[in-house]
Design an enzyme around this catalytic site. Structure first.
Site, short mmCIF file in Angstrom:
data_model
loop_
_atom_site.label_atom_id
_atom_site.label_comp_id
_atom_site.label_asym_id
_atom_site.label_seq_id
_atom_site.Cartn_x
_atom_site.Cartn_y
_atom_site.Cartn_z
N LEU A 194 -5.85 -4.65 -31.47
CA LEU A 194 -5.80 -3.62 -30.43
C LEU A 194 -7.16 -3.52 -29.71
O LEU A 194 -7.23 -3.39 -28.49
CB LEU A 194 -5.42 -2.27 -31.05
N HIS A 205 6.94 6.37 -29.05
CA HIS A 205 7.07 6.12 -27.61
C HIS A 205 8.39 6.65 -27.04
O HIS A 205 8.40 7.35 -26.02
CB HIS A 205 6.97 4.62 -27.31
C1 BG6 Z 1 3.04 -0.47 -29.88
C2 BG6 Z 1 3.94 -1.07 -30.93
O1 BG6 Z 1 2.81 0.88 -30.14
O2 BG6 Z 1 3.64 -0.60 -28.60
C3 BG6 Z 1 4.24 -2.52 -30.61
O3 BG6 Z 1 3.31 -0.97 -32.19
C4 BG6 Z 1 4.77 -2.68 -29.22
O4 BG6 Z 1 5.15 -3.08 -31.56
C5 BG6 Z 1 3.87 -1.95 -28.21
O5 BG6 Z 1 4.83 -4.05 -28.91
C6 BG6 Z 1 4.51 -1.94 -26.84
O6 BG6 Z 1 3.58 -1.45 -25.92
P1 BG6 Z 1 3.55 -2.00 -24.44
O7 BG6 Z 1 2.51 -1.17 -23.77
O8 BG6 Z 1 3.18 -3.46 -24.53
O9 BG6 Z 1 4.93 -1.81 -23.90
#
Ligand code: BG6
Length: 494
Positions: free
Chosen positions: A20, A252
């Site tokens: 990250l 999310h």
């Molecule tokens: C993260 C998850 O929080 O969000 C991941 O742990 C996922 O598994 C990611 O791929 C998706 O985020 P974005 O911003 O790429 O849609």
């Protein structure tokens, strides 16, 4: 927060060798640096367990790869801010001995010297890009490394997930609340930093047109999709223990649902917005077993699909029953939403990568129109496209040119990235900027985290008694996800 405090600030990242940090956090800080929102006076201390030199750490960040169009000059300036430091912050590190532990003493010394040299006046942002099992330990270490009578502003950001379930998140929250005040705590859900997600409240509450019909009298159903073409990549160790329900639904998807369904807040300040948002996960009806679909991607040898199955991914157990896809029919039990099905789905190794919400309005009565000209699938729909093709579209019906009264569905489509692309901050840039500004609006409140885990624990219980279905890598998901809507004559809007 006033500008002087913004200038006098140190950023400390724990979990600095993690993915990250390399892919999102450092690129976000670079963009803030380019926009002059942080400067050479703002050291970025990067901490992880591995022992390595600053130069070695910086080359591992691979910034040319993760920061698009970066120039050497820009990078040369920016990397001067980065100071790498190794520290054992694992659960085994004995926090009670921390003050006497050499490791922590050197960290405290390094931070305090940097603070003095850069005149940060004790203003510090600590960002924990580490697993939740380390949060408590690191929080205690942080407290112990701060000088007594430190007068600066302290902020601590926890990357998601905040806990593994209801019990662990409660325990974690209780312990960090004894170390930090709530106004110092930022629980990160980076979806809240995405431009179109930030748009939802304004779109709903600054346009008379929509809010009046945003309820069960006019809306037939809501659909929220986060689809990813990527598999688990290098994260099997984390993902195989986690699965789509905990990785995406608990946070999310729940935050997106809260924004789209919440009542009007008293004001747009953090307290009021977060208070209204947190009422949504609390008001969710507990779903039935048939409302849940859990699935895993698997290649089918008979159709010559050479893609990898989930259980063949590096680091995944070949007996794994972890769901890489989840779809769920939800319902909010309040006056505004009672009776409106909310369908959410998310999965890995799907056909395409996109995130969007569809608000589907009820069909008009067909009685005005001749038979065969009024279709059930031509209802008004508002589509909020979160990524990649950001924008908002409204589908409505017009008369097909020519004789007769044939209905034709068309779209009014606002392209957000066409208008703002160059100036739109990416999610983690918005997250850092909000922490710097001391604005907690886009961070998850404890009430929200708690009620969301409560609901998620229930879903996980249901999942234990459900068979996993399978979908092909590169497909749009399992058939069962379509059946979830099909049972009531509805369809996913793609
Ligand atoms: C993260 C998850 O929080 O969000 C991941 O742990 C996922 O598994 C990611 O791929 C998706 O985020 P974005 O911003 O790429 O849609």
């Amino acid at each position: 927060m006033d500008n002087d405090i913004k200038k006098e600030l140190m950023i400390v990242i724990f979990g600095a060798t993690g993915d990250l940090t390399k892919r999102k956090l450092i690129p976000a800080l670079f963009q803030l640096y380019k926009k002059n929102n942080i400067s050479t006076k703002n050291p970025i201390v990067c901490i992880s367990r591995s022992d390595m030199s600053n130069d070695n750490f910086i080359s591992r960040l691979d910034m040319k790869k993760y920061i698009p169009k970066v120039t050497k000059d820009d990078l040369d300036d920016f990397i001067k801010l980065i100071k790498y430091h190794s520290l054992d912050f694992s659960e085994n590190c004995n926090i009670d001995k921390c003050e006497s532990c050499d490791n922590c003493k050197t960290l405290a010394m390094a931070i305090n010297t940097l603070d003095k040299n850069n005149q940060c006046h004790g203003n510090r942002i600590f960002y924990l890009a580490t697993p939740p099992s380390t949060f408590e330990n690191i929080s205690r270490i942080i407290r112990k490394t701060l000088p007594e009578n430190c007068k600066g502003q302290m902020k601590i950001a926890f990357e998601k997930p905040f806990g593994f379930d209801l019990e662990s998140s409660r325990k974690l929250n209780k312990s960090i609340s004894t170390i930090f005040n709530e106004d110092e705590i930022y629980r990160v859900d980076h979806y809240m930093g995405k431009a179109l997600v930030q748009d939802i409240l304004l779109f709903r509450f600054s346009n008379l047109l929509y809010e009046q019909v945003w309820n069960n009298k006019f809306i037939d159903n809501i659909q929220i999709t986060i689809s990813e073409s990527m598999g688990v990549e290098y994260r099997a160790g984390y993902y195989d223990k986690t699965g789509a329900i905990k990785d995406m639904l608990q946070n999310h998807l729940m935050q997106l649902l809260s924004l789209v369904a919440m009542d009007e807040p008293q004001s747009f300040n953090a307290v009021h917005v977060r208070r209204e948002m947190s009422k949504i996960p609390t008001s969710l009806k507990l779903p039935h077993k048939n409302d849940l679909v859990i699935s895993q991607y698997k290649r089918y040898l008979d159709n010559k699909n050479t893609d990898t199955s989930y259980i063949e991914e590096y680091g995944v157990s070949n007996k794994s029953k972890t769901e890489t896809f989840v779809a769920l029919k939800m319902e909010i039990d309040n006056n505004r939403w009672r009776g409106v099905p909310i369908y959410v789905r998310t999965g890995k190794r799907l056909k395409s990568t996109f995130a969007e919400m569809n608000i589907v309005f009820k069909d008009v009565s067909c009685k005005l129109f001749p038979k065969g000209t009024c279709y059930n699938n031509s209802s008004n729909t508002i589509t909020i496209r979160i990524q990649p093709d950001t924008g908002i579209a409204l589908s409505f019906n017009i008369k097909k040119p020519g004789p007769g009264l044939e209905i034709m569905p068309v779209k009014m489509d606002f392209c957000h990235h066409c208008l703002f692309n160059l100036n739109t901050p990416k999610a983690y840039e918005a997250v850092f900027q909000a922490i710097i500004n001391g604005d907690q609006t886009i961070f998850t409140s404890w009430d929200s985290v708690e009620s969301s885990w409560k609901y998620t624990d229930h879903i996980l219980d249901i999942a234990k008694n459900k068979d996993l279905s399978y979908y092909g890598p590169g497909s749009t998901g399992p058939k069962e996800a379509c059946d979830l809507l099909g049972a009531s004559g509805r369809k996913w809007i793609n």
